[in-house]
Write a protein that holds these residues in place. Structure first.
Motif, PDB file in Angstrom:
ATOM      1  N   ARG A  32     -25.418 -28.312  61.021  1.00  0.00           N
ATOM      2  CA  ARG A  32     -26.202 -29.380  60.453  1.00  0.00           C
ATOM      3  C   ARG A  32     -25.462 -29.375  59.110  1.00  0.00           C
ATOM      4  O   ARG A  32     -25.290 -28.362  58.293  1.00  0.00           O
ATOM      5  CB  ARG A  32     -27.544 -29.497  60.273  1.00  0.00           C
ATOM      6  CG  ARG A  32     -28.171 -29.860  61.544  1.00  0.00           C
ATOM      7  CD  ARG A  32     -29.675 -30.094  61.337  1.00  0.00           C
ATOM      8  NE  ARG A  32     -30.099 -28.649  60.657  1.00  0.00           N
ATOM      9  CZ  ARG A  32     -31.332 -28.336  60.080  1.00  0.00           C
ATOM     10  NH1 ARG A  32     -32.274 -29.551  60.229  1.00  0.00           N
ATOM     11  NH2 ARG A  32     -31.856 -27.209  59.715  1.00  0.00           N
ATOM     12  N   THR A  33     -25.200 -30.487  58.411  1.00  0.00           N
ATOM     13  CA  THR A  33     -24.664 -30.382  56.830  1.00  0.00           C
ATOM     14  C   THR A  33     -25.655 -30.236  55.859  1.00  0.00           C
ATOM     15  O   THR A  33     -27.040 -30.277  56.289  1.00  0.00           O
ATOM     16  CB  THR A  33     -24.082 -31.630  56.575  1.00  0.00           C
ATOM     17  OG1 THR A  33     -25.061 -32.721  56.513  1.00  0.00           O
ATOM     18  CG2 THR A  33     -22.981 -32.213  57.571  1.00  0.00           C
ATOM     19  N   ALA A  34     -25.345 -29.731  54.785  1.00  0.00           N
ATOM     20  CA  ALA A  34     -26.261 -29.450  53.676  1.00  0.00           C
ATOM     21  C   ALA A  34     -26.962 -30.554  53.193  1.00  0.00           C
ATOM     22  O   ALA A  34     -28.122 -30.517  53.062  1.00  0.00           O
ATOM     23  CB  ALA A  34     -25.589 -28.849  52.350  1.00  0.00           C
ATOM     24  N   ALA A  35     -26.593 -31.951  53.520  1.00  0.00           N
ATOM     25  CA  ALA A  35     -27.542 -33.115  53.107  1.00  0.00           C
ATOM     26  C   ALA A  35     -28.605 -33.101  54.087  1.00  0.00           C
ATOM     27  O   ALA A  35     -29.465 -33.628  53.871  1.00  0.00           O
ATOM     28  CB  ALA A  35     -26.455 -34.254  53.285  1.00  0.00           C
ATOM     29  N   GLU A  36     -28.097 -32.986  55.257  1.00  0.00           N
ATOM     30  CA  GLU A  36     -29.079 -33.224  56.419  1.00  0.00           C
ATOM     31  C   GLU A  36     -30.075 -32.117  56.426  1.00  0.00           C
ATOM     32  O   GLU A  36     -31.376 -32.370  56.654  1.00  0.00           O
ATOM     33  CB  GLU A  36     -28.401 -32.811  57.824  1.00  0.00           C
ATOM     34  CG  GLU A  36     -27.555 -33.882  58.371  1.00  0.00           C
ATOM     35  CD  GLU A  36     -26.727 -33.661  59.620  1.00  0.00           C
ATOM     36  OE1 GLU A  36     -26.267 -34.824  60.134  1.00  0.00           O
ATOM     37  OE2 GLU A  36     -26.520 -32.807  59.777  1.00  0.00           O
ATOM     38  N   LYS A  37     -29.838 -30.745  55.854  1.00  0.00           N
ATOM     39  CA  LYS A  37     -31.123 -29.849  55.818  1.00  0.00           C
ATOM     40  C   LYS A  37     -31.816 -30.223  54.673  1.00  0.00           C
ATOM     41  O   LYS A  37     -33.049 -30.233  54.621  1.00  0.00           O
ATOM     42  CB  LYS A  37     -30.274 -28.525  55.558  1.00  0.00           C
ATOM     43  CG  LYS A  37     -29.497 -28.004  56.836  1.00  0.00           C
ATOM     44  CD  LYS A  37     -28.868 -26.674  56.402  1.00  0.00           C
ATOM     45  CE  LYS A  37     -28.121 -26.044  57.615  1.00  0.00           C
ATOM     46  NZ  LYS A  37     -27.248 -24.965  57.182  1.00  0.00           N
ATOM     47  N   ALA A  38     -31.178 -30.836  53.362  1.00  0.00           N
ATOM     48  CA  ALA A  38     -31.825 -31.015  52.367  1.00  0.00           C
ATOM     49  C   ALA A  38     -32.802 -32.322  52.541  1.00  0.00           C
ATOM     50  O   ALA A  38     -34.028 -32.347  52.121  1.00  0.00           O
ATOM     51  CB  ALA A  38     -31.051 -31.406  51.291  1.00  0.00           C
ATOM     52  N   ALA A  39     -32.480 -33.231  53.133  1.00  0.00           N
ATOM     53  CA  ALA A  39     -33.270 -34.276  53.515  1.00  0.00           C
ATOM     54  C   ALA A  39     -34.400 -33.869  54.464  1.00  0.00           C
ATOM     55  O   ALA A  39     -35.542 -34.382  54.274  1.00  0.00           O
ATOM     56  CB  ALA A  39     -32.558 -35.319  54.351  1.00  0.00           C
ATOM     57  N   GLU A  40     -34.149 -33.224  55.183  1.00  0.00           N
ATOM     58  CA  GLU A  40     -35.267 -32.497  56.328  1.00  0.00           C
ATOM     59  C   GLU A  40     -36.374 -31.736  55.300  1.00  0.00           C
ATOM     60  O   GLU A  40     -37.464 -31.709  55.492  1.00  0.00           O
ATOM     61  CB  GLU A  40     -34.917 -31.657  57.512  1.00  0.00           C
ATOM     62  CG  GLU A  40     -35.691 -31.039  58.502  1.00  0.00           C
ATOM     63  CD  GLU A  40     -35.201 -30.427  59.405  1.00  0.00           C
ATOM     64  OE1 GLU A  40     -36.078 -29.484  59.869  1.00  0.00           O
ATOM     65  OE2 GLU A  40     -34.107 -30.567  59.805  1.00  0.00           O
TER      66      GLU A  40
END
Length: 64
Positions: A32-40
């Motif tokens: 997963r991208t860092a943005a996806e992890k941050a959003a989660e």
């Protein structure tokens, strides 16, 4: 006569290719991208805050 090959090197090369294939599959499944992890993480924090705010205070033991 066929070409002479070093079996040790051939086994290592095959193992590297298999590891590369396995790594590519894992990247597709779990990457997963860092943005996806941050959003989660933001969503999880919001849910935690909502749940903590909705908790009822329980009476202290020993106090009626």
């Amino acid at each position: 006569m066929g070409e002479v090959i070093n079996l040790r090197l051939a086994r290592k090369q095959r193992a590297r290719a298999e590891a590369s294939t396995r790594a590519d599959q894992n990247r597709r499944l779990f990457g997963r991208t860092a943005a996806e992890k941050a959003a989660e993480a933001v969503v999880k924090a919001r849910v935690e805050a909502t749940l903590d705010g909705a908790k009822l205070d329980s009476p202290k033991p020993g106090k009626p």
